[in-house]
Design an enzyme around this catalytic site. Sequence first.
Site, PDB file in Angstrom:
ATOM      1  N   LYS A 183       1.033  -1.157   0.179  1.00 55.57           N
ATOM      2  CA  LYS A 183       0.165  -0.074   0.068  1.00 55.57           C
ATOM      3  C   LYS A 183       0.810   1.181   0.024  1.00 55.57           C
ATOM      4  O   LYS A 183       1.871   1.308   0.815  1.00 55.57           O
ATOM      5  CB  LYS A 183      -0.836  -0.041   1.191  1.00 55.57           C
ATOM      6  CG  LYS A 183      -1.821  -1.370   1.342  1.00 55.57           C
ATOM      7  CD  LYS A 183      -2.643  -1.399   2.488  1.00 55.57           C
ATOM      8  CE  LYS A 183      -1.716  -1.554   3.682  1.00 55.57           C
ATOM      9  NZ  LYS A 183      -2.491  -1.870   5.034  1.00 55.57           N
TER      10      LYS A 183
ATOM     11  N   THR B 212      -7.290   9.392   9.403  1.00 56.94           N
ATOM     12  CA  THR B 212      -7.035   8.130   8.599  1.00 56.94           C
ATOM     13  C   THR B 212      -6.715   7.018   9.727  1.00 56.94           C
ATOM     14  O   THR B 212      -6.085   6.039   9.272  1.00 56.94           O
ATOM     15  CB  THR B 212      -5.739   8.549   7.967  1.00 56.94           C
ATOM     16  OG1 THR B 212      -4.751   9.076   8.767  1.00 56.94           O
ATOM     17  CG2 THR B 212      -5.975   9.427   6.684  1.00 56.94           C
TER      18      THR B 212
ATOM     19  N   GLY C 270      -7.015   3.570  11.345  1.00 56.63           N
ATOM     20  CA  GLY C 270      -7.643   2.524  11.048  1.00 56.63           C
ATOM     21  C   GLY C 270      -7.935   2.342   9.607  1.00 56.63           C
ATOM     22  O   GLY C 270      -8.677   1.063   9.323  1.00 56.63           O
ATOM     23  N   THR C 271      -7.178   3.037   8.823  1.00 54.46           N
ATOM     24  CA  THR C 271      -7.404   2.734   7.345  1.00 54.46           C
ATOM     25  C   THR C 271      -6.806   1.297   6.942  1.00 54.46           C
ATOM     26  O   THR C 271      -7.520   0.536   6.106  1.00 54.46           O
ATOM     27  CB  THR C 271      -6.702   3.616   6.362  1.00 54.46           C
ATOM     28  OG1 THR C 271      -5.524   3.926   7.060  1.00 54.46           O
ATOM     29  CG2 THR C 271      -7.601   4.826   6.246  1.00 54.46           C
ATOM     30  N   GLY C 272      -5.893   0.834   7.731  1.00 56.61           N
ATOM     31  CA  GLY C 272      -5.281  -0.172   7.235  1.00 56.61           C
ATOM     32  C   GLY C 272      -5.949  -1.475   7.563  1.00 56.61           C
ATOM     33  O   GLY C 272      -6.241  -2.497   6.802  1.00 56.61           O
ATOM     34  N   CYS C 273      -6.427  -1.425   8.937  1.00 60.73           N
ATOM     35  CA  CYS C 273      -7.172  -2.798   9.389  1.00 60.73           C
ATOM     36  C   CYS C 273      -8.500  -2.735   8.587  1.00 60.73           C
ATOM     37  O   CYS C 273      -9.097  -3.764   7.910  1.00 60.73           O
ATOM     38  CB  CYS C 273      -7.638  -2.079  10.848  1.00 60.73           C
ATOM     39  SG  CYS C 273      -6.390  -1.778  11.993  1.00 60.73           S
TER      40      CYS C 273
END
Length: 551
Positions: free
Chosen positions: A230, A263, A265-268
């Site tokens: 990412k 932003t 928590g975007t990865g989770c």
Amino acid sequence: MTSVPLPPLSAALAQYRPSAAATLRFRTPSSAPGVSASSSTRARRFSVIASAREMPWPHVLTVAGSDSSAGAGIQADIKACAALGAYCSSVITAVTAQNTVGVQGIHAVPEKFVGEQLRSVLSDMSVDVVKTGMLPSAGVVKVLCESLRKFPVKALVVDPVMVSTSGDTLSGPSTLATYRDELFSMADIVTPNVKEASKLLGDVSLHTISDMCNAAESIYKLGPKYVLVKGGDMPDSSDAIDVLFDGKEFTELRGLRIKTRNTHGTGCTLASCIAAELAKGATMLHAVQAAKKFVESALYHSKDLVIGNGPQGPFDHHFELKSPSYKMGSLQKFNPDDLFLYAVTDSGMNKKWGRSIKDAVKAAIEGGATIVQLREKDAETREFLEAAKACVEICKSSGVPLLINDRVDVALACDADGVHVGQSDMPAWEVRRLLGPGKIIGVSCKTPAQAEQAWKDGADYIGCGGVFPTTTKANNPTLGFEGLRTVCLASKLPVVAIGGINAGNAGSVMELGLPNLKGVAVVSALFDRERVAAETRNLRSILMKNAYSRS
Ligand SMILES: Cc1ncc(COP(=O)(O)OP(=O)(O)O)c(N)n1
Ligand SMILES: Cc1nc(C(=O)O)sc1CCOP(=O)(O)O
Ligand SMILES: [Mg+2]
């Protein structure tokens, strides 16, 4: 490398609707556990449970840490899965004390108890996909691998969480080694951001897309079927570009970079969305595209939200619940059925008959046009913009979408519902970047390859023609029914037929019975006539007869 910008919001949202197969069945109160039941109640309870098995809810199990601020971790995972129509059970690996400022404390759950939670869920519930987040120790990774060997699932999504968005370390070097040695070979996809990819590869530096591709290839060699690196943290780009690698091909996935502090928590969320889409049966590419689209839309709708006083706020996973279209009972900004009778204006024709663009649009709507496009090739920009603003008002008050032909600048200035572009106009992905996720984009396509590209570029529909010869557009190749059929069959998007269509032949177009052929787009048969409303009404009644005779 193929470049795949995201599918449009509407297409993505359509996927988020729980399918009929995903309709939850609730226990009746009399069949609640612990309540003594008569034999008939017991029989009813059994049949309820049995039928629930026949109709399972797509199920994701998240194995991750709890985030007290609820922006990331287990809490984000459950919200993301719920938003996408998947059930989400949870095994908690650590309890963190954190907020929008950072992580203040971590309390790891004993490995044995992580194992106990895993056994409870996996031995009873039909889990489709396991998604991992914070795994605080090598021991927890090992316990997870053992559980997955004992209770296999359809897919494993590994988000190698190492450092929080605030920069706090969530798992140490020994865990990294176990990820690499044991977990990755079981994973269907691993989703590191550039920092995590760098750490996994011994702190290599990653600055370019080419670096991201190399990193994806190196991580792929550790065993997962797919790697998604990412690039959200990469500087110097107005787009957020991720790289997906399947062992053979690199796919560059573009998304909008939304400027917001929210932003956390975007990865989770992204990994959970991928898991939810896989649980619903999507292919990996579609799952990743839909997940990216969801995160992008959620960030876009939450960009001004203020929760907490720190530098990194959470975002709203359930933004759709607040949208006016949702409140009106529809989740979609674009309804493909709107393509039924598509009126495309032509200033030359309307001038010839002494009509303004505005009067022409009014008359088409009065006659029952379901969508309108302003195709004003000769108009001066200022004059066009003024007319477009007036038409936006008319169309808004009638609930008919209004698109602008070619001119993204005019569409932005008048706040039209979208833009229609052809193969020599601005590419659809660029139009999407400029218009954002909420607008409608149509693309003219004459071949299956163009239709595939339109879908990848994030278009909402395809205009396919010329079905018949036309004098309205110079040198336009005629595809005939066969050409139209070929494009429709190849297209994942709804299609509207165009070119030489009129009251005499519209029925035969719709009689082709192509499921994604949603209607006809017409210029001269409406606007090169004296009575626009009457012509539109007549064409509509012909289309309606055809639609009813087919249903
Ligand atoms: C609905 C619809 N379909 C196709 C076209 C043609 O667009 P394009 O190929 O860009 O040609 P121009 O209309 O710009 O001449 C369309 N306008 N609408
Ligand atoms: C604008 C346009 N696009 C076409 C395509 O084939 O993509 S045919 C066309 C003209 C359609 O006008 P009429 O309804 O008067 O034939
Ligand atoms: Mg064009």
